[in-house]
Design a protein around this motif. Sequence first.
Motif, PDB file in Angstrom:
ATOM      1  N   MET A  49       0.832  -1.189   0.000  1.00  0.00           N
ATOM      2  CA  MET A  49       0.000   0.000   0.000  1.00  0.00           C
ATOM      3  C   MET A  49       0.872   1.246   0.000  1.00  0.00           C
ATOM      4  O   MET A  49       1.911   1.265   0.633  1.00  0.00           O
ATOM      5  N   PHE A  50       0.410   2.238  -0.716  1.00  0.00           N
ATOM      6  CA  PHE A  50       1.009   3.560  -0.624  1.00  0.00           C
ATOM      7  C   PHE A  50       0.015   4.405   0.163  1.00  0.00           C
ATOM      8  O   PHE A  50      -1.128   4.583  -0.255  1.00  0.00           O
ATOM      9  N   ILE A  51       0.427   4.881   1.324  1.00  0.00           N
ATOM     10  CA  ILE A  51      -0.461   5.590   2.243  1.00  0.00           C
ATOM     11  C   ILE A  51       0.109   6.971   2.539  1.00  0.00           C
ATOM     12  O   ILE A  51       1.304   7.122   2.773  1.00  0.00           O
ATOM     13  N   HIS A  52      -0.779   7.968   2.536  1.00  0.00           N
ATOM     14  CA  HIS A  52      -0.384   9.309   2.967  1.00  0.00           C
ATOM     15  C   HIS A  52      -1.583   9.976   3.632  1.00  0.00           C
ATOM     16  O   HIS A  52      -2.653  10.107   3.018  1.00  0.00           O
ATOM     17  N   ARG A  53      -1.391  10.337   4.861  1.00  0.00           N
ATOM     18  CA  ARG A  53      -2.433  10.983   5.663  1.00  0.00           C
ATOM     19  C   ARG A  53      -3.732  10.183   5.621  1.00  0.00           C
ATOM     20  O   ARG A  53      -3.791   9.102   6.182  1.00  0.00           O
ATOM     21  N   THR A  54      -4.758  10.705   4.947  1.00  0.00           N
ATOM     22  CA  THR A  54      -6.065  10.053   4.970  1.00  0.00           C
ATOM     23  C   THR A  54      -6.408   9.294   3.689  1.00  0.00           C
ATOM     24  O   THR A  54      -7.568   8.939   3.473  1.00  0.00           O
ATOM     25  N   HIS A  55      -5.392   9.045   2.839  1.00  0.00           N
ATOM     26  CA  HIS A  55      -5.655   8.340   1.585  1.00  0.00           C
ATOM     27  C   HIS A  55      -4.612   7.261   1.336  1.00  0.00           C
ATOM     28  O   HIS A  55      -3.479   7.348   1.821  1.00  0.00           O
ATOM     29  N   CYS A  56      -5.028   6.262   0.563  1.00  0.00           N
ATOM     30  CA  CYS A  56      -4.122   5.155   0.262  1.00  0.00           C
ATOM     31  C   CYS A  56      -4.464   4.565  -1.093  1.00  0.00           C
ATOM     32  O   CYS A  56      -5.517   4.849  -1.676  1.00  0.00           O
ATOM     33  N   ALA A  57      -3.560   3.719  -1.581  1.00  0.00           N
ATOM     34  CA  ALA A  57      -3.783   2.988  -2.826  1.00  0.00           C
ATOM     35  C   ALA A  57      -2.955   1.718  -2.782  1.00  0.00           C
ATOM     36  O   ALA A  57      -1.860   1.699  -2.198  1.00  0.00           O
ATOM     37  N   MET A  77       0.688   7.957  -7.009  1.00  0.00           N
ATOM     38  CA  MET A  77       1.267   8.637  -5.850  1.00  0.00           C
ATOM     39  C   MET A  77       0.730  10.060  -5.744  1.00  0.00           C
ATOM     40  O   MET A  77       0.360  10.510  -4.660  1.00  0.00           O
ATOM     41  N   GLU A  78       0.702  10.756  -6.865  1.00  0.00           N
ATOM     42  CA  GLU A  78       0.199  12.132  -6.864  1.00  0.00           C
ATOM     43  C   GLU A  78      -1.255  12.176  -6.397  1.00  0.00           C
ATOM     44  O   GLU A  78      -1.630  13.028  -5.587  1.00  0.00           O
ATOM     45  N   ALA A  79      -2.068  11.240  -6.875  1.00  0.00           N
ATOM     46  CA  ALA A  79      -3.477  11.218  -6.492  1.00  0.00           C
ATOM     47  C   ALA A  79      -3.630  10.954  -4.992  1.00  0.00           C
ATOM     48  O   ALA A  79      -4.466  11.578  -4.329  1.00  0.00           O
ATOM     49  N   VAL A  80      -2.827  10.059  -4.437  1.00  0.00           N
ATOM     50  CA  VAL A  80      -2.886   9.794  -2.996  1.00  0.00           C
ATOM     51  C   VAL A  80      -2.440  11.039  -2.228  1.00  0.00           C
ATOM     52  O   VAL A  80      -3.094  11.451  -1.264  1.00  0.00           O
ATOM     53  N   LEU A  81      -1.348  11.643  -2.652  1.00  0.00           N
ATOM     54  CA  LEU A  81      -0.814  12.810  -1.942  1.00  0.00           C
ATOM     55  C   LEU A  81      -1.776  13.992  -1.960  1.00  0.00           C
ATOM     56  O   LEU A  81      -1.822  14.781  -1.009  1.00  0.00           O
ATOM     57  N   THR A  82      -2.539  14.124  -3.034  1.00  0.00           N
ATOM     58  CA  THR A  82      -3.480  15.245  -3.132  1.00  0.00           C
ATOM     59  C   THR A  82      -4.878  14.870  -2.669  1.00  0.00           C
ATOM     60  O   THR A  82      -5.771  15.720  -2.643  1.00  0.00           O
ATOM     61  N   GLY A  83      -5.078  13.593  -2.313  1.00  0.00           N
ATOM     62  CA  GLY A  83      -6.389  13.147  -1.858  1.00  0.00           C
ATOM     63  C   GLY A  83      -7.424  13.094  -2.966  1.00  0.00           C
ATOM     64  O   GLY A  83      -8.617  13.264  -2.719  1.00  0.00           O
ATOM     65  N   ASP A  84      -6.974  12.831  -4.182  1.00  0.00           N
ATOM     66  CA  ASP A  84      -7.854  12.806  -5.349  1.00  0.00           C
ATOM     67  C   ASP A  84      -8.637  11.491  -5.400  1.00  0.00           C
ATOM     68  O   ASP A  84      -8.180  10.508  -5.967  1.00  0.00           O
ATOM     69  N   GLU A  85      -9.821  11.506  -4.836  1.00  0.00           N
ATOM     70  CA  GLU A  85     -10.649  10.300  -4.798  1.00  0.00           C
ATOM     71  C   GLU A  85     -11.324  10.007  -6.132  1.00  0.00           C
ATOM     72  O   GLU A  85     -12.009   8.983  -6.262  1.00  0.00           O
ATOM     73  N   THR A  86     -11.132  10.876  -7.144  1.00  0.00           N
ATOM     74  CA  THR A  86     -11.651  10.554  -8.470  1.00  0.00           C
ATOM     75  C   THR A  86     -10.748   9.538  -9.174  1.00  0.00           C
ATOM     76  O   THR A  86     -11.170   8.907 -10.132  1.00  0.00           O
ATOM     77  N   HIS A  87      -9.515   9.398  -8.701  1.00  0.00           N
ATOM     78  CA  HIS A  87      -8.621   8.376  -9.249  1.00  0.00           C
ATOM     79  C   HIS A  87      -9.156   7.023  -8.794  1.00  0.00           C
ATOM     80  O   HIS A  87      -9.406   6.823  -7.605  1.00  0.00           O
ATOM     81  N   PRO A  88      -9.325   6.084  -9.731  1.00  0.00           N
ATOM     82  CA  PRO A  88      -9.928   4.793  -9.354  1.00  0.00           C
ATOM     83  C   PRO A  88      -9.142   3.971  -8.337  1.00  0.00           C
ATOM     84  O   PRO A  88      -9.722   3.108  -7.672  1.00  0.00           O
ATOM     85  N   GLY A  89      -7.856   4.236  -8.165  1.00  0.00           N
ATOM     86  CA  GLY A  89      -7.061   3.459  -7.223  1.00  0.00           C
ATOM     87  C   GLY A  89      -6.997   4.042  -5.825  1.00  0.00           C
ATOM     88  O   GLY A  89      -6.512   3.390  -4.894  1.00  0.00           O
ATOM     89  N   VAL A  90      -7.487   5.249  -5.650  1.00  0.00           N
ATOM     90  CA  VAL A  90      -7.347   5.944  -4.369  1.00  0.00           C
ATOM     91  C   VAL A  90      -8.558   5.708  -3.472  1.00  0.00           C
ATOM     92  O   VAL A  90      -9.704   5.832  -3.915  1.00  0.00           O
ATOM     93  N   LYS A  91      -8.256   5.381  -2.235  1.00  0.00           N
ATOM     94  CA  LYS A  91      -9.297   5.154  -1.227  1.00  0.00           C
ATOM     95  C   LYS A  91      -8.987   6.001   0.001  1.00  0.00           C
ATOM     96  O   LYS A  91      -7.848   6.306   0.281  1.00  0.00           O
ATOM     97  N   ARG A  92     -10.032   6.320   0.735  1.00  0.00           N
ATOM     98  CA  ARG A  92      -9.867   7.014   2.019  1.00  0.00           C
ATOM     99  C   ARG A  92      -9.515   5.972   3.074  1.00  0.00           C
ATOM    100  O   ARG A  92     -10.070   4.878   3.071  1.00  0.00           O
ATOM    101  N   THR A  93      -8.582   6.316   3.962  1.00  0.00           N
ATOM    102  CA  THR A  93      -8.205   5.396   5.031  1.00  0.00           C
ATOM    103  C   THR A  93      -9.150   5.576   6.213  1.00  0.00           C
ATOM    104  O   THR A  93      -9.846   6.574   6.316  1.00  0.00           O
ATOM    105  N   ASP A  94      -9.100   4.633   7.103  1.00  0.00           N
ATOM    106  CA  ASP A  94      -9.935   4.716   8.311  1.00  0.00           C
ATOM    107  C   ASP A  94      -9.413   5.750   9.291  1.00  0.00           C
ATOM    108  O   ASP A  94     -10.150   6.300  10.073  1.00  0.00           O
TER     109      ASP A  94
END
Length: 129
Positions: free
Chosen positions: A1-9, A111-128
Amino acid sequence: MFIHRTHCAFAHDQTQDAFMAFAAMYVEANPVYREIEWLRDWRTFWIESRGNQGNGLSDVGNEEYLTDDGRITRFLEFLRDYRSWVASSGASISWLTDYKPDRLIAFAELMEAVLTGDETHPGVKRTDG
């Protein structure tokens, strides 16, 4: 997993290892990024960590090196430049390593989508957390 703050992929170990190898080369090749001390330190981490991490436990070290918004902004610039470099070097990368440049570019975009919290990217999810 690539995780940053409140998002991961989800990210394969091999993909993260490839990123660390090619990103380390790019830091060294680009005089702008070569002069950024924390990025050079991170490059050392990538080189020392590549291939030494357990299956499913790969860590590119972002939590240790992206410690403030200024660094995140700078790293996002790095990722955009890195993607351009990979695209322009794609034929050589494939020829020398049998690694597909589109996979390197896709991971940098992820990585960019996770870092920016872009939930429109299909691989990015919000973390618990």
